[in-house]
Design an enzyme around this catalytic site. Sequence first.
Site, PDB file in Angstrom:
ATOM      1  N   HIS A   1      38.728 135.572  36.204  1.00 54.70           N
ATOM      2  CA  HIS A   1      39.339 136.779  36.219  1.00 54.70           C
ATOM      3  C   HIS A   1      40.260 136.921  37.426  1.00 54.70           C
ATOM      4  O   HIS A   1      41.347 137.326  37.530  1.00 54.70           O
ATOM      5  CB  HIS A   1      38.353 137.843  36.257  1.00 54.70           C
ATOM      6  CG  HIS A   1      38.876 139.239  36.547  1.00 54.70           C
ATOM      7  ND1 HIS A   1      39.752 139.707  35.654  1.00 54.70           N
ATOM      8  CD2 HIS A   1      38.868 140.203  37.495  1.00 54.70           C
ATOM      9  CE1 HIS A   1      40.172 141.116  35.987  1.00 54.70           C
ATOM     10  NE2 HIS A   1      39.880 141.130  37.268  1.00 54.70           N
TER      11      HIS A   1
ATOM     12  N   GLU B   1      37.623 146.733  31.509  1.00 53.17           N
ATOM     13  CA  GLU B   1      37.156 145.784  32.122  1.00 53.17           C
ATOM     14  C   GLU B   1      35.859 145.719  31.507  1.00 53.17           C
ATOM     15  O   GLU B   1      34.747 146.544  31.444  1.00 53.17           O
ATOM     16  CB  GLU B   1      37.164 145.947  33.572  1.00 53.17           C
ATOM     17  CG  GLU B   1      38.568 145.703  34.169  1.00 53.17           C
ATOM     18  CD  GLU B   1      38.267 145.954  35.609  1.00 53.17           C
ATOM     19  OE1 GLU B   1      37.413 145.993  36.372  1.00 53.17           O
ATOM     20  OE2 GLU B   1      39.648 145.463  36.524  1.00 53.17           O
TER      21      GLU B   1
ATOM     22  N   ASP C   1      34.427 148.988  33.090  1.00 55.58           N
ATOM     23  CA  ASP C   1      35.029 149.418  34.398  1.00 55.58           C
ATOM     24  C   ASP C   1      36.583 149.974  33.925  1.00 55.58           C
ATOM     25  O   ASP C   1      37.614 149.339  34.386  1.00 55.58           O
ATOM     26  CB  ASP C   1      35.068 148.877  35.367  1.00 55.58           C
ATOM     27  CG  ASP C   1      35.515 149.120  36.833  1.00 55.58           C
ATOM     28  OD1 ASP C   1      35.807 150.366  36.905  1.00 55.58           O
ATOM     29  OD2 ASP C   1      36.082 148.282  37.727  1.00 55.58           O
TER      30      ASP C   1
ATOM     31  N   GLN D   1      46.755 151.834  40.091  1.00 58.31           N
ATOM     32  CA  GLN D   1      45.980 150.921  40.823  1.00 58.31           C
ATOM     33  C   GLN D   1      46.952 150.005  41.668  1.00 58.31           C
ATOM     34  O   GLN D   1      46.974 149.759  42.993  1.00 58.31           O
ATOM     35  CB  GLN D   1      45.140 149.807  40.247  1.00 58.31           C
ATOM     36  CG  GLN D   1      44.192 148.748  40.783  1.00 58.31           C
ATOM     37  CD  GLN D   1      43.457 147.976  39.896  1.00 58.31           C
ATOM     38  OE1 GLN D   1      43.601 148.057  38.802  1.00 58.31           O
ATOM     39  NE2 GLN D   1      42.943 146.953  40.321  1.00 58.31           N
TER      40      GLN D   1
ATOM     41  N   LYS E   1      40.505 153.767  39.720  1.00 57.42           N
ATOM     42  CA  LYS E   1      39.082 153.174  38.724  1.00 57.42           C
ATOM     43  C   LYS E   1      38.118 154.294  38.816  1.00 57.42           C
ATOM     44  O   LYS E   1      37.304 154.530  37.853  1.00 57.42           O
ATOM     45  CB  LYS E   1      38.664 152.191  39.856  1.00 57.42           C
ATOM     46  CG  LYS E   1      39.324 150.899  40.027  1.00 57.42           C
ATOM     47  CD  LYS E   1      39.110 149.990  38.908  1.00 57.42           C
ATOM     48  CE  LYS E   1      39.395 148.585  39.054  1.00 57.42           C
ATOM     49  NZ  LYS E   1      39.356 147.615  38.317  1.00 57.42           N
TER      50      LYS E   1
ATOM     51  N   THR F   1      33.604 155.423  34.457  1.00 56.11           N
ATOM     52  CA  THR F   1      33.129 154.044  34.185  1.00 56.11           C
ATOM     53  C   THR F   1      31.821 154.172  33.122  1.00 56.11           C
ATOM     54  O   THR F   1      31.062 155.145  33.196  1.00 56.11           O
ATOM     55  CB  THR F   1      32.401 153.435  35.503  1.00 56.11           C
ATOM     56  OG1 THR F   1      33.494 153.348  36.556  1.00 56.11           O
ATOM     57  CG2 THR F   1      31.938 151.903  35.627  1.00 56.11           C
TER      58      THR F   1
ATOM     59  N   THR G   1      35.028 142.112  36.321  1.00 56.63           N
ATOM     60  CA  THR G   1      35.584 141.773  34.978  1.00 56.63           C
ATOM     61  C   THR G   1      34.991 140.325  34.719  1.00 56.63           C
ATOM     62  O   THR G   1      35.164 139.409  35.410  1.00 56.63           O
ATOM     63  CB  THR G   1      36.976 141.587  34.877  1.00 56.63           C
ATOM     64  OG1 THR G   1      37.260 143.095  35.128  1.00 56.63           O
ATOM     65  CG2 THR G   1      37.437 141.500  33.455  1.00 56.63           C
TER      66      THR G   1
ATOM     67  N   GLU H   1      45.025 140.944  31.779  1.00 57.87           N
ATOM     68  CA  GLU H   1      45.129 139.386  31.690  1.00 57.87           C
ATOM     69  C   GLU H   1      45.522 138.991  30.057  1.00 57.87           C
ATOM     70  O   GLU H   1      46.127 138.012  29.935  1.00 57.87           O
ATOM     71  CB  GLU H   1      43.447 138.878  31.793  1.00 57.87           C
ATOM     72  CG  GLU H   1      43.229 138.851  33.158  1.00 57.87           C
ATOM     73  CD  GLU H   1      41.619 138.646  33.287  1.00 57.87           C
ATOM     74  OE1 GLU H   1      41.209 137.509  33.350  1.00 57.87           O
ATOM     75  OE2 GLU H   1      40.803 139.814  33.139  1.00 57.87           O
TER      76      GLU H   1
HETATM   77 MN    MN Z   1      35.769 146.174  37.651  1.00 62.34          MN
END
Ligand code: MN
Length: 434
Positions: free
Chosen positions: A140, A205, A239, A246, A259, A263, A366, A380
């Site tokens: 990651h 995530e 997450d 971000q 973030k 969560t 992640t 990703e």
């Molecule tokens: Mn995270």
Amino acid sequence: MGISSSGDAPARKRCWVESANNPETDFPLENLPFGLYEDDRQRRHTCVAIGDLVLDLPGCNTAGLLNASQAIGLGPRGLGHVELWRAGQIRHRAAELLSDPALRAQVEPHLIAQKDVRMLPPFGVGGIGDYTDFYASIHHATNVGRLFRPDTPLLPNYKWVPIGYHGRASSLIVSGTEVKRPCGQTKSPDAAAPTFGPTQMLDYELEVGFFVAHGNELGQPVPLTEAEEHIFGLCLVNDWSARDIQAWEYQPLGPFLGKSFATTISPWVVTLDALEPFRIPAATRAEGDPEPLPYLSDERDREQGGFDVNLEVWLATAKMRASGEGPVRVSRGNLKDLYWTLGQMLAHHTSNGCNLRPGDLLATGTVSGATPDSVGSLLERTKRGAEPLVLPNGEQRKFLEDGDEVILRGWCAREGYARVGFGECRGVVAPARD
Ligand code: MN
């Protein structure tokens, strides 16, 4: 402890709850993860999952099925008052209650269908203390780093320090709670100034969390050799991340509002005891990588600090649900790919004397593997939106849209052993507020 190569699987006890003997269940007799549910009179009950039912532990206690020691801590606040050794006794006793046919008539009144109970965060609403998120998957870290620094994706500290940041415990929510699309400041590279509005880059995530059982005194680091004695068990963590918020806010102090809006955690805490058959050596470091500093180095941790847990991300769009299509799997990874073990993360966290407390949640960051179909985020998977994901019904996703439901699953399998699963960690994306 430890695993010999084969042929040492214990004979499996039969559970009189039929659904617990189904080879596909996440919750056989060998798992018995802890949770907390609320009944229709808003009373909270610590429980364990068995097949498609839950076993109400305070109910068992009232009926005289637990001894006095096992009952300590089973109050309405969740697992924060259950010591780890007691949790081991309770699981042992629950396994007896659920396998002895002679006890069935007494135990059965304390079983409820999972679909009929409302699960709460296992350490109670507001009972989860602090939340720390690590960055322990080197795949990651490399994938994300490459998006910004193609030539030097990994920063020089990565192989020395288990990188982490302090997350926000107040917005930890349990599986099934909707996630409102957050608003925030974003700035596109060609714009002169930022604007405020709903994120256009909402992401998931895929992570694994681990809860602290007993903590440590301020100023007293936990050595790596003792780190696992502080871990109650594991859960799944999503997450949620707003990549555009971000990207604009993270320098120089790291993640913040991109973030902290939500969560999601799965409701079941799978104990290390239940995961014992699925222990493996920690991931081997590549040739030329530095040896961890002494406080992060321990032979036992190297030999069995890893866990073979299959991890999956499933996605269901609103359109898919409307047309009766089931969710589609968009990622499949494994916890064994982490660069740092759970013990190393906990030891590092306390190495400066920082005190952890019962119910604190630490998460791995992640979890991504080496292949494109094993990455744990859309960032990703779609290369920050450059290569959209194409779903079976033709819909495309660069990032999450309103109505999308993300479902995380985790499970362990080994020849001769019962499958041990984590249940699900779900969340639907709701539109931003007006
Ligand atoms: Mn995270």
